[in-house]
Design a protein around this motif. Structure first.
Motif, PDB file in Angstrom:
ATOM      1  N   LYS A  74     -34.344  31.763  71.294  1.00  0.00           N
ATOM      2  CA  LYS A  74     -34.501  32.260  69.918  1.00  0.00           C
ATOM      3  C   LYS A  74     -33.295  33.037  69.414  1.00  0.00           C
ATOM      4  CE  LYS A  74     -38.695  30.776  69.133  1.00  0.00           C
ATOM      5  NZ  LYS A  74     -38.925  29.702  68.165  1.00  0.00           N
ATOM      6  N   SER A  75     -32.318  33.276  70.273  1.00  0.00           N
ATOM      7  CA  SER A  75     -31.160  34.048  69.811  1.00  0.00           C
ATOM      8  C   SER A  75     -30.336  33.246  68.820  1.00  0.00           C
ATOM      9  CB  SER A  75     -30.277  34.429  70.995  1.00  0.00           C
ATOM     10  OG  SER A  75     -30.869  35.490  71.703  1.00  0.00           O
ATOM     11  N   LEU A  76     -29.860  33.913  67.792  1.00  0.00           N
ATOM     12  CA  LEU A  76     -29.016  33.263  66.795  1.00  0.00           C
ATOM     13  C   LEU A  76     -27.855  34.194  66.451  1.00  0.00           C
ATOM     14  CD1 LEU A  76     -28.426  30.976  64.782  1.00  0.00           C
ATOM     15  CD2 LEU A  76     -30.078  32.014  63.205  1.00  0.00           C
ATOM     16  N   PHE A  77     -26.670  33.788  66.887  1.00  0.00           N
ATOM     17  CA  PHE A  77     -25.443  34.527  66.584  1.00  0.00           C
ATOM     18  C   PHE A  77     -24.776  33.851  65.392  1.00  0.00           C
ATOM     19  CE2 PHE A  77     -26.561  35.229  70.935  1.00  0.00           C
ATOM     20  CZ  PHE A  77     -26.303  36.574  71.140  1.00  0.00           C
ATOM     21  N   TRP A  78     -23.966  34.591  64.672  1.00  0.00           N
ATOM     22  CA  TRP A  78     -23.398  34.019  63.449  1.00  0.00           C
ATOM     23  C   TRP A  78     -22.179  34.813  63.013  1.00  0.00           C
ATOM     24  CZ3 TRP A  78     -23.322  37.418  59.239  1.00  0.00           C
ATOM     25  CH2 TRP A  78     -24.109  38.573  59.387  1.00  0.00           C
ATOM     26  N   GLU A  79     -21.412  34.210  62.115  1.00  0.00           N
ATOM     27  CA  GLU A  79     -20.330  34.919  61.416  1.00  0.00           C
ATOM     28  C   GLU A  79     -20.278  34.393  59.987  1.00  0.00           C
ATOM     29  OE1 GLU A  79     -18.517  37.415  62.302  1.00  0.00           O
ATOM     30  OE2 GLU A  79     -18.387  37.377  64.498  1.00  0.00           O
ATOM     31  N   GLN A 172     -11.437  38.354  66.217  1.00  0.00           N
ATOM     32  CA  GLN A 172     -11.661  39.797  66.267  1.00  0.00           C
ATOM     33  C   GLN A 172     -13.052  40.172  65.750  1.00  0.00           C
ATOM     34  OE1 GLN A 172      -9.715  41.761  67.802  1.00  0.00           O
ATOM     35  NE2 GLN A 172      -8.053  40.285  68.063  1.00  0.00           N
ATOM     36  N   GLY A 173     -13.916  39.172  65.505  1.00  0.00           N
ATOM     37  CA  GLY A 173     -15.243  39.439  64.946  1.00  0.00           C
ATOM     38  C   GLY A 173     -16.201  40.002  65.986  1.00  0.00           C
ATOM     39  N   PHE A 174     -17.372  40.443  65.507  1.00  0.00           N
ATOM     40  CA  PHE A 174     -18.374  41.005  66.420  1.00  0.00           C
ATOM     41  C   PHE A 174     -18.778  40.008  67.493  1.00  0.00           C
ATOM     42  CE2 PHE A 174     -19.089  44.025  62.967  1.00  0.00           C
ATOM     43  CZ  PHE A 174     -19.248  45.202  63.680  1.00  0.00           C
ATOM     44  N   PHE A 175     -18.933  38.742  67.109  1.00  0.00           N
ATOM     45  CA  PHE A 175     -19.381  37.768  68.094  1.00  0.00           C
ATOM     46  C   PHE A 175     -18.363  37.639  69.229  1.00  0.00           C
ATOM     47  CE2 PHE A 175     -19.462  33.462  69.822  1.00  0.00           C
ATOM     48  CZ  PHE A 175     -20.675  33.566  70.491  1.00  0.00           C
ATOM     49  N   ALA A 176     -17.109  37.483  68.861  1.00  0.00           N
ATOM     50  CA  ALA A 176     -16.070  37.282  69.881  1.00  0.00           C
ATOM     51  C   ALA A 176     -15.873  38.520  70.757  1.00  0.00           C
ATOM     52  CB  ALA A 176     -14.744  36.911  69.210  1.00  0.00           C
ATOM     53  N   VAL A 177     -15.966  39.696  70.145  1.00  0.00           N
ATOM     54  CA  VAL A 177     -15.566  40.910  70.867  1.00  0.00           C
ATOM     55  C   VAL A 177     -16.734  41.606  71.567  1.00  0.00           C
ATOM     56  CG1 VAL A 177     -14.477  43.188  70.624  1.00  0.00           C
ATOM     57  CG2 VAL A 177     -13.606  41.238  69.305  1.00  0.00           C
TER      58      VAL A 177
END
Ligand code: ENP
Length: 266
Positions: A74-79, A172-177
């Motif tokens: 159910k996890s959904l990561f995004w930018e 440098q986004g939240f997902f990557a870092v």
């Protein structure tokens, strides 16, 4: 004096209300949390303090009190897709992005910061991350993201924007870092990337290209198996709800597939 918006009016009522609604209605599997204790821990992270000196560790008690499991798959990561994700996840009914957890929902769409002296909350302005990195909102999302990533298991979904000028996968986004480095590899079966272009927007990036390729290579190097889909049809249908007659939506109709059998004109 700061460049950012001030604390959202009625912050306390909003987040305490959100908390009670979450545990009673949105996700009753999160029972037994103490919403007034969680609010106290949240506000003690920043109230009466210099808003340029707030660190993720200031939210540790808040996270300890509010953290809960995220269901597998159910996890959904995004930018760069906040409103699309909000609509698609359907308040944890379809997916559970960070904003649909109890701990992440505390901050979603809100602003907050403190200042010295009573009442200790600045309702006029708050620092942006360009003004000072260690501000209450930025630090909140850093620790919330890291914990959300640690809770994630099964199939992991990542929704990226192929029309975003800063790249679909900002390195440098939240997902990557803060998120990808905190994945618990042994709990993860597969990673699914969806690269969604805006309807009518430019097709700047796709699977296997540009920053999406950088992400795919990073996942490979870390030993994850992944898939990547451009304009994944399920999400595309939602985007197209508001653009029925747009040419980008012509091939996405629900009749897709049935259209070959239809010989009309009845
Ligand atoms: P943006 O800049 O597109 O959108 C920021 C908006 O999304 C703000 O209203 C923010 O709430 C809200 N938001 C919801 N979840 C997050 C979040 N999780 N986060 C930062 N803001 C969030 O978003 P970003 O900066 O690219 O962040 C996207 C990240 O969220 C991805 O890593 C995704 O996987 C993650 P507010 O309180 O600031 O008004 C982590 C950081 O879930």
């Amino acid at each position: 004096i700061w460049k950012g918006e001030g604390t959202t009016p009625n912050l306390e009522s909003i987040v305490i209300g959100r908390c009670y609604e979450y545990i009673a209605v949105v996700n009753p599997s999160v029972a037994g949390k103490n919403c007034s204790e969680i609010w106290k821990a949240f506000k003690s992270a920043f109230i009466n303090k210099d808003p340029c000196n707030i660190f993720p560790s200031d939210y540790e008690l808040f996270i300890n009190l509010s953290l809960h499991a995220v269901p597998p798959d159910k996890s959904l990561f995004w930018e760069n897709n906040q409103l699309l994700v909000t609509g698609y996840s359907d308040r944890a009914r379809r997916f559970m992005p960070l904003s649909d957890t109890l701990f992440g929902g505390f901050g979603d769409f809100l602003t907050w910061c403190g200042k010295a002296g009573s009442p200790g909350i600045d309702y006029n302005s708050c620092p942006r991350t360009e003004e000072c990195e260690h501000n209450p909102v930025e630090s909140f999302w850093r620790i919330a993201s890291a914990n959300y990533a640690k809770q994630s298991s099964g199939v992991i979904n990542i929704l990226l924007n192929g029309s975003a000028t800063g790249g679909a996968y900002p390195v440098q986004g939240f997902f990557a870092v803060y998120e990808l480095p905190n994945f618990q590899k042994e709990k993860i079966s597969e990673i699914q990337i969806w690269v969604m272009d805006d309807v009518g927007g430019p097709d700047l990036e796709s699977c296997g290209k540009g920053s999406v390729q950088i992400l795919e290579n990073r996942l490979k190097a870390l030993g994850y198996s992944h898939t990547c889909t451009d304009n994944y049809r399920s999400v595309r249908l939602l985007q197209c709800l508001d653009h029925l007659n747009h040419p980008d939506c012509a091939a996405v109709s629900l009749l897709h597939g049935a259209a070959q059998i239809y010989v009309g004109p009845w």
